[in-house]
Design a protein around this motif. Structure first.
Motif, PDB file in Angstrom:
ATOM      1  N   UNK A 151       0.783  -1.462  -0.111  1.00  0.00           N
ATOM      2  CA  UNK A 151       0.203  -0.146   0.326  1.00  0.00           C
ATOM      3  C   UNK A 151       0.744   0.759   0.012  1.00  0.00           C
ATOM      4  N   UNK A 152       0.149   2.593  -0.318  1.00  0.00           N
ATOM      5  CA  UNK A 152       1.051   3.551  -0.493  1.00  0.00           C
ATOM      6  C   UNK A 152       1.843   4.353   0.761  1.00  0.00           C
ATOM      7  N   UNK A 153       1.444   3.084   2.267  1.00  0.00           N
ATOM      8  CA  UNK A 153       2.361   3.833   3.485  1.00  0.00           C
ATOM      9  C   UNK A 153       2.590   2.363   3.513  1.00  0.00           C
ATOM     10  N   UNK A 154       3.002   1.659   3.067  1.00  0.00           N
ATOM     11  CA  UNK A 154       3.785   0.376   3.318  1.00  0.00           C
ATOM     12  C   UNK A 154       2.808  -0.218   4.435  1.00  0.00           C
ATOM     13  N   UNK A 155       1.661  -0.322   5.001  1.00  0.00           N
ATOM     14  CA  UNK A 155       1.430  -1.377   5.478  1.00  0.00           C
ATOM     15  C   UNK A 155       0.789  -2.394   5.498  1.00  0.00           C
ATOM     16  N   UNK A 156      -0.119  -3.573   5.755  1.00  0.00           N
ATOM     17  CA  UNK A 156      -0.941  -4.332   4.936  1.00  0.00           C
ATOM     18  C   UNK A 156      -2.724  -4.136   5.010  1.00  0.00           C
ATOM     19  N   UNK A 157      -3.111  -5.127   4.469  1.00  0.00           N
ATOM     20  CA  UNK A 157      -4.442  -5.309   4.348  1.00  0.00           C
ATOM     21  C   UNK A 157      -4.477  -6.065   4.595  1.00  0.00           C
ATOM     22  N   UNK A 158      -5.328  -5.668   6.168  1.00  0.00           N
ATOM     23  CA  UNK A 158      -6.161  -7.025   7.445  1.00  0.00           C
ATOM     24  C   UNK A 158      -7.264  -6.528   7.870  1.00  0.00           C
ATOM     25  N   UNK A 159      -8.346  -7.566   6.708  1.00  0.00           N
ATOM     26  CA  UNK A 159     -10.040  -6.754   7.033  1.00  0.00           C
ATOM     27  C   UNK A 159     -10.494  -6.775   6.348  1.00  0.00           C
ATOM     28  N   UNK A 162     -16.207  -6.320   2.072  1.00  0.00           N
ATOM     29  CA  UNK A 162     -17.328  -6.607   1.575  1.00  0.00           C
ATOM     30  C   UNK A 162     -17.876  -7.447   2.633  1.00  0.00           C
ATOM     31  N   UNK A 163     -19.705  -7.119   2.517  1.00  0.00           N
ATOM     32  CA  UNK A 163     -19.997  -8.674   3.688  1.00  0.00           C
ATOM     33  C   UNK A 163     -19.411  -9.694   3.861  1.00  0.00           C
ATOM     34  N   UNK A 164     -19.184 -10.316   4.417  1.00  0.00           N
ATOM     35  CA  UNK A 164     -18.671 -11.365   4.950  1.00  0.00           C
ATOM     36  C   UNK A 164     -17.533 -11.663   3.650  1.00  0.00           C
ATOM     37  N   UNK A 165     -16.651 -11.004   3.374  1.00  0.00           N
ATOM     38  CA  UNK A 165     -15.638 -11.171   2.627  1.00  0.00           C
ATOM     39  C   UNK A 165     -14.228 -10.399   3.652  1.00  0.00           C
ATOM     40  N   UNK A 166     -12.628 -10.933   3.653  1.00  0.00           N
ATOM     41  CA  UNK A 166     -12.099 -10.123   3.995  1.00  0.00           C
ATOM     42  C   UNK A 166     -11.002 -10.608   3.305  1.00  0.00           C
ATOM     43  N   UNK A 167     -10.152  -9.677   3.782  1.00  0.00           N
ATOM     44  CA  UNK A 167      -9.129  -9.670   3.256  1.00  0.00           C
ATOM     45  C   UNK A 167      -7.514 -10.143   3.654  1.00  0.00           C
ATOM     46  N   UNK A 168      -6.921 -10.130   3.555  1.00  0.00           N
ATOM     47  CA  UNK A 168      -5.363 -10.738   3.990  1.00  0.00           C
ATOM     48  C   UNK A 168      -4.335 -10.757   3.353  1.00  0.00           C
ATOM     49  N   UNK A 181       0.904 -14.373  12.848  1.00  0.00           N
ATOM     50  CA  UNK A 181       0.240 -13.103  13.519  1.00  0.00           C
ATOM     51  C   UNK A 181      -0.956 -12.545  12.840  1.00  0.00           C
ATOM     52  N   UNK A 182      -1.300 -12.765  11.607  1.00  0.00           N
ATOM     53  CA  UNK A 182      -1.510 -12.055  10.568  1.00  0.00           C
ATOM     54  C   UNK A 182      -2.687 -12.751  10.918  1.00  0.00           C
ATOM     55  N   UNK A 183      -2.828 -14.001  10.548  1.00  0.00           N
ATOM     56  CA  UNK A 183      -3.193 -15.167  10.157  1.00  0.00           C
ATOM     57  C   UNK A 183      -4.358 -15.275  11.411  1.00  0.00           C
ATOM     58  N   UNK A 184      -3.554 -15.022  12.727  1.00  0.00           N
ATOM     59  CA  UNK A 184      -4.691 -15.447  13.719  1.00  0.00           C
ATOM     60  C   UNK A 184      -5.503 -14.272  13.974  1.00  0.00           C
ATOM     61  N   UNK A 185      -4.965 -12.773  13.303  1.00  0.00           N
ATOM     62  CA  UNK A 185      -6.452 -11.845  13.774  1.00  0.00           C
ATOM     63  C   UNK A 185      -7.076 -11.632  12.917  1.00  0.00           C
ATOM     64  N   UNK A 186      -6.602 -12.378  11.488  1.00  0.00           N
ATOM     65  CA  UNK A 186      -7.537 -12.442  11.110  1.00  0.00           C
ATOM     66  C   UNK A 186      -8.913 -13.326  10.787  1.00  0.00           C
ATOM     67  N   UNK A 187      -8.450 -14.689  11.832  1.00  0.00           N
ATOM     68  CA  UNK A 187      -9.586 -15.840  12.219  1.00  0.00           C
ATOM     69  C   UNK A 187     -10.445 -14.766  13.550  1.00  0.00           C
ATOM     70  N   UNK A 188      -9.492 -14.233  14.023  1.00  0.00           N
ATOM     71  CA  UNK A 188     -10.417 -13.808  15.011  1.00  0.00           C
ATOM     72  C   UNK A 188     -11.487 -12.511  15.407  1.00  0.00           C
ATOM     73  N   UNK A 189     -10.712 -11.582  13.572  1.00  0.00           N
ATOM     74  CA  UNK A 189     -12.071 -10.851  13.589  1.00  0.00           C
ATOM     75  C   UNK A 189     -13.179 -11.788  13.096  1.00  0.00           C
ATOM     76  N   UNK A 190     -12.701 -12.725  12.044  1.00  0.00           N
ATOM     77  CA  UNK A 190     -14.077 -13.497  11.161  1.00  0.00           C
ATOM     78  C   UNK A 190     -15.148 -13.939  12.705  1.00  0.00           C
ATOM     79  N   UNK A 195      -9.786  -8.164  19.244  1.00  0.00           N
ATOM     80  CA  UNK A 195      -8.419  -8.299  18.286  1.00  0.00           C
ATOM     81  C   UNK A 195      -7.377  -7.640  19.024  1.00  0.00           C
ATOM     82  N   UNK A 196      -5.205  -7.886  18.552  1.00  0.00           N
ATOM     83  CA  UNK A 196      -4.550  -7.307  19.202  1.00  0.00           C
ATOM     84  C   UNK A 196      -5.406  -5.610  18.633  1.00  0.00           C
ATOM     85  N   UNK A 197      -4.477  -4.728  19.257  1.00  0.00           N
ATOM     86  CA  UNK A 197      -4.893  -2.937  19.902  1.00  0.00           C
ATOM     87  C   UNK A 197      -4.361  -3.302  17.966  1.00  0.00           C
TER      88      UNK A 197
END
Length: 223
Positions: A151-159, A162-168, A181-190, A195-197
């Protein structure tokens, strides 16, 4: 096939998510040169970790530079080059990766078309760290290519996107290191768990947040 929730981890294909998911978070791509040497000439333990050379370098000797000086394709490679060459075991071979032009954005296509010498350049990028790899110069590596999406600021996309669709994705080449770590956070979100801060800063919806004050290229990417 019906899904209640979908969590794609598209890797390089994060550049082109399905159009029906709505406005796309901004992303760019950098294409490292890759070469796979299928049959190692010497012992290379399968458990060897990912190795990264983090110093600038020149990949051609003065004698080689003199021979290549009239070749336009090699002109950008004849001076000092940035750090970042990396490699790891891959199957029964060794995979070398190097992006000597880290600030260059590539147009999106099904995949980048690397030049035929890409594998050797990637291999040469690792010579300062693994001088024994010089023995591979006579071996023609299998040339490959792909994108490091960021991404432009070099931070990933996690979340959710769309309804019911999550991107990692969009880990800028560091997906292997960040996957657990990112996979665990996404699983918690789903699953609707706490979530971790740090995870809140990676939401794709951040580009629509009017209270967000990004800087530089990230500011121009606000939706």
């Amino acid at each position: 096939m019906a899904f209640r929730r979908l969590g794609p981890r598209p890797g390089a294909w994060a550049s082109r998510p399905p159009c029906r998911l709505g406005p796309h978070p901004p992303r760019g791509g950098r294409a490292p040169l890759q070469g796979l040497v299928p049959r190692p000439l010497g012992p290379l333990p399968r458990e060897t970790p990912l190795l990264i050379w983090n110093e600038g370098q020149e990949i051609f000797t003065p004698e080689e530079q003199a021979l290549l000086r009239d070749e336009a394709a090699f002109a950008p490679l004849l001076g000092p080059l940035p750090p970042g060459a990396h490699g790891r075991p891959e199957g029964e071979g060794f995979l070398a990766l190097y992006n000597p032009w880290p600030q260059t954005e590539f147009p999106w296509a099904c995949g980048p078309t690397p030049p035929p010498w890409a594998g050797e350049v990637a291999l040469r990028g690792l010579f300062p760290m693994l001088p024994g790899l010089r023995a591979y110069l006579g071996v023609r590596p299998r040339v490959d290519g792909g994108y490091y999406v960021r991404t432009p600021e070099n931070l990933p996309l996690l979340g959710p996107v769309a309804e019911g669709v999550y991107l990692l994705g969009a880990f800028s080449g560091y997906g292997v290191m960040a996957a657990l770590g990112a996979g665990e956070a996404l699983a918690r979100m789903v699953a609707g768990e706490d979530l971790p801060s740090w995870a809140w800063g990676f939401l794709p919806s951040r580009y629509k947040d009017p209270g967000r004050r990004p800087q530089g290229a990230a500011a121009r990417a606000q939706l």
